[in-house]
Design a protein around this motif. Structure first.
Motif, PDB file in Angstrom:
ATOM      1  N   UNK A  25       0.830  -1.209   0.000  1.00  0.00           N
ATOM      2  CA  UNK A  25       0.000   0.000   0.000  1.00  0.00           C
ATOM      3  C   UNK A  25       0.869   1.265   0.000  1.00  0.00           C
ATOM      4  N   UNK A  26       1.937   1.249   0.800  1.00  0.00           N
ATOM      5  CA  UNK A  26       2.836   2.399   0.855  1.00  0.00           C
ATOM      6  C   UNK A  26       3.528   2.599  -0.493  1.00  0.00           C
ATOM      7  N   UNK A  27       3.912   1.509  -1.143  1.00  0.00           N
ATOM      8  CA  UNK A  27       4.526   1.611  -2.462  1.00  0.00           C
ATOM      9  C   UNK A  27       3.577   2.248  -3.470  1.00  0.00           C
ATOM     10  N   UNK A  28       2.300   1.939  -3.378  1.00  0.00           N
ATOM     11  CA  UNK A  28       1.323   2.534  -4.282  1.00  0.00           C
ATOM     12  C   UNK A  28       1.168   4.036  -4.012  1.00  0.00           C
ATOM     13  N   UNK A  29       1.321   4.445  -2.749  1.00  0.00           N
ATOM     14  CA  UNK A  29       1.223   5.863  -2.406  1.00  0.00           C
ATOM     15  C   UNK A  29       2.421   6.657  -2.934  1.00  0.00           C
ATOM     16  N   UNK A  30       3.607   6.066  -2.877  1.00  0.00           N
ATOM     17  CA  UNK A  30       4.836   6.793  -3.220  1.00  0.00           C
ATOM     18  C   UNK A  30       5.282   6.589  -4.666  1.00  0.00           C
ATOM     19  N   UNK A  31       4.853   5.478  -5.281  1.00  0.00           N
ATOM     20  CA  UNK A  31       5.358   5.136  -6.610  1.00  0.00           C
ATOM     21  C   UNK A  31       6.779   4.603  -6.574  1.00  0.00           C
ATOM     22  N   UNK A  62      12.918  -2.044  -9.186  1.00  0.00           N
ATOM     23  CA  UNK A  62      13.240  -0.689  -9.607  1.00  0.00           C
ATOM     24  C   UNK A  62      14.539  -0.202  -9.005  1.00  0.00           C
ATOM     25  N   UNK A  63      14.887   1.027  -9.309  1.00  0.00           N
ATOM     26  CA  UNK A  63      16.125   1.611  -8.807  1.00  0.00           C
ATOM     27  C   UNK A  63      15.871   2.758  -7.831  1.00  0.00           C
ATOM     28  N   UNK A  64      14.600   3.034  -7.523  1.00  0.00           N
ATOM     29  CA  UNK A  64      14.243   4.068  -6.560  1.00  0.00           C
ATOM     30  C   UNK A  64      13.528   3.406  -5.393  1.00  0.00           C
ATOM     31  N   UNK A  65      14.113   3.527  -4.209  1.00  0.00           N
ATOM     32  CA  UNK A  65      13.663   2.749  -3.058  1.00  0.00           C
ATOM     33  C   UNK A  65      13.476   3.662  -1.856  1.00  0.00           C
ATOM     34  N   UNK A  91      19.987   2.984  -7.254  1.00  0.00           N
ATOM     35  CA  UNK A  91      20.495   4.255  -7.754  1.00  0.00           C
ATOM     36  C   UNK A  91      20.125   5.412  -6.843  1.00  0.00           C
ATOM     37  N   UNK A  92      18.935   5.355  -6.262  1.00  0.00           N
ATOM     38  CA  UNK A  92      18.449   6.446  -5.427  1.00  0.00           C
ATOM     39  C   UNK A  92      17.602   5.869  -4.302  1.00  0.00           C
ATOM     40  N   UNK A  93      17.824   6.355  -3.104  1.00  0.00           N
ATOM     41  CA  UNK A  93      16.958   5.926  -2.002  1.00  0.00           C
ATOM     42  C   UNK A  93      16.707   7.066  -1.030  1.00  0.00           C
ATOM     43  N   UNK A  94      15.496   7.045  -0.497  1.00  0.00           N
ATOM     44  CA  UNK A  94      15.122   7.944   0.582  1.00  0.00           C
ATOM     45  C   UNK A  94      15.040   7.126   1.862  1.00  0.00           C
ATOM     46  N   UNK A  95      15.160   7.803   2.992  1.00  0.00           N
ATOM     47  CA  UNK A  95      14.980   7.148   4.285  1.00  0.00           C
ATOM     48  C   UNK A  95      13.758   7.747   4.963  1.00  0.00           C
ATOM     49  N   UNK A 225      -1.911  10.640   4.008  1.00  0.00           N
ATOM     50  CA  UNK A 225      -2.056   9.188   3.866  1.00  0.00           C
ATOM     51  C   UNK A 225      -0.738   8.453   4.083  1.00  0.00           C
ATOM     52  N   UNK A 226       0.359   9.048   3.609  1.00  0.00           N
ATOM     53  CA  UNK A 226       1.656   8.374   3.748  1.00  0.00           C
ATOM     54  C   UNK A 226       2.037   8.243   5.215  1.00  0.00           C
ATOM     55  N   UNK A 227       1.935   9.322   5.980  1.00  0.00           N
ATOM     56  CA  UNK A 227       2.291   9.229   7.395  1.00  0.00           C
ATOM     57  C   UNK A 227       1.404   8.228   8.126  1.00  0.00           C
ATOM     58  N   UNK A 228       0.123   8.250   7.853  1.00  0.00           N
ATOM     59  CA  UNK A 228      -0.795   7.332   8.553  1.00  0.00           C
ATOM     60  C   UNK A 228      -0.447   5.881   8.243  1.00  0.00           C
ATOM     61  N   UNK A 229      -0.079   5.607   6.996  1.00  0.00           N
ATOM     62  CA  UNK A 229       0.295   4.235   6.624  1.00  0.00           C
ATOM     63  C   UNK A 229       1.628   3.845   7.249  1.00  0.00           C
TER      64      UNK A 229
END
Length: 264
Positions: A25-31, A62-65, A91-95, A225-229
């Motif tokens: 679900x979180x992946x669907x929110x962030x892409x 993918x390369x974005x995580x 290639x790219x990641x956020x924390x 929605x992202x924070x709640x999930x």
């Protein structure tokens, strides 16, 4: 959709599968694809963790995580390898920090392109500590300056200070502060790595403080929605690790590795 596993097996492993459904679900929110590293308060990062992380990243297409992380910190050498695995795998990641990424966890967060923080999120100072029998955990910076201590101990403490600061500097120069001039970069490092700046290794560096430090942070509104999930997922890990006597879980939408609680 009905599970691909047998119903009895799914029921037996339902805690894991419910968490993984929420990861999806979180992946669907962030892409973006997402992985989780969750450890209990006394479970420091060690050399099993980068290997577990690499295993989970095998299933990332993918390369974005997004790395959702909960950790008190841990071994500087293990943290260096943890970051190395991330940088070689994607290639790219956020924390994303739901609650806390302290000490070495802050170093991992700073290695990302962006850190996402919410109302409960905190980073922390990165000054290393050592256990002294007579005093407990003490800042290595203080030990290194204490003329009453054995010289070998002082040299070892000083090496720990330089090791952590050096790693943080290398990570920031390659990461989110790569465009910052040297003077401003050193100012940020001085604040984060000094035992006298915050006067507590557990001091809270929240969104506002992280922004003042010059870190690349984004705010997750508590009603979005992202924070709640993300917060719900955090609560699942917190409950499941405590209920099942687990020390840590490294997990993606497909695979999962759980390790028992250590005795320390």
């Amino acid at each position: 959709m009905p599970p691909t596993q047998s119903s009895k097996y799914w029921a037996k492993e339902k805690d894991r599968y419910l968490r993984q459904l929420l990861i999806t679900d979180i992946e669907e929110l962030t892409g973006r694809e997402a992985i989780v590293y969750f450890a209990q308060l006394n479970e420091g990062i060690n050399h099993t963790d980068p290997d577990d992380l690499s295993e989970i990243l095998e299933d990332i297409e993918g390369k974005s995580v997004d790395l959702i992380i909960q950790t008190p910190g841990g071994s500087v050498d293990a943290i260096e390898k943890f970051v190395s695995v991330l940088r070689h795998r994607v290639d790219d990641y956020r924390v994303i920090v739901p609650s806390w990424a302290k000490s070495g966890g802050t170093v991992i967060a700073m290695s990302a392109s962006t850190i996402l923080l919410g109302v409960n999120s905190e980073l922390g100072p990165i000054d290393p500590h050592m256990m002294l029998p007579e005093l407990g955990q003490m800042p290595c910076e203080f030990i290194a300056r204490d003329a009453s201590k054995d010289q070998v101990l002082r040299d070892y403490a000083d090496a720990n200070v330089k090791r952590m600061r050096g790693l943080a500097e290398k990570i920031l120069r390659r990461g989110m502060l790569k465009d910052l001039d040297d003077k401003d970069l050193q100012t940020t490092l001085n604040k984060l790595s000094s035992a006298t700046q915050y006067n507590s290794h557990g001091a809270v560096i929240d969104f506002s403080e992280a922004k003042e430090l010059g870190l690349n942070v984004e705010w997750m509104d508590p009603k979005c929605d992202l924070w709640r999930a993300v917060w719900l997922l955090y609560c699942l890990y917190d409950h499941d690790t405590k209920s099942n006597d687990l020390g840590r879980i490294v997990e993606g939408a497909i695979n999962s590795i759980a390790r028992p609680r250590t005795d320390d």
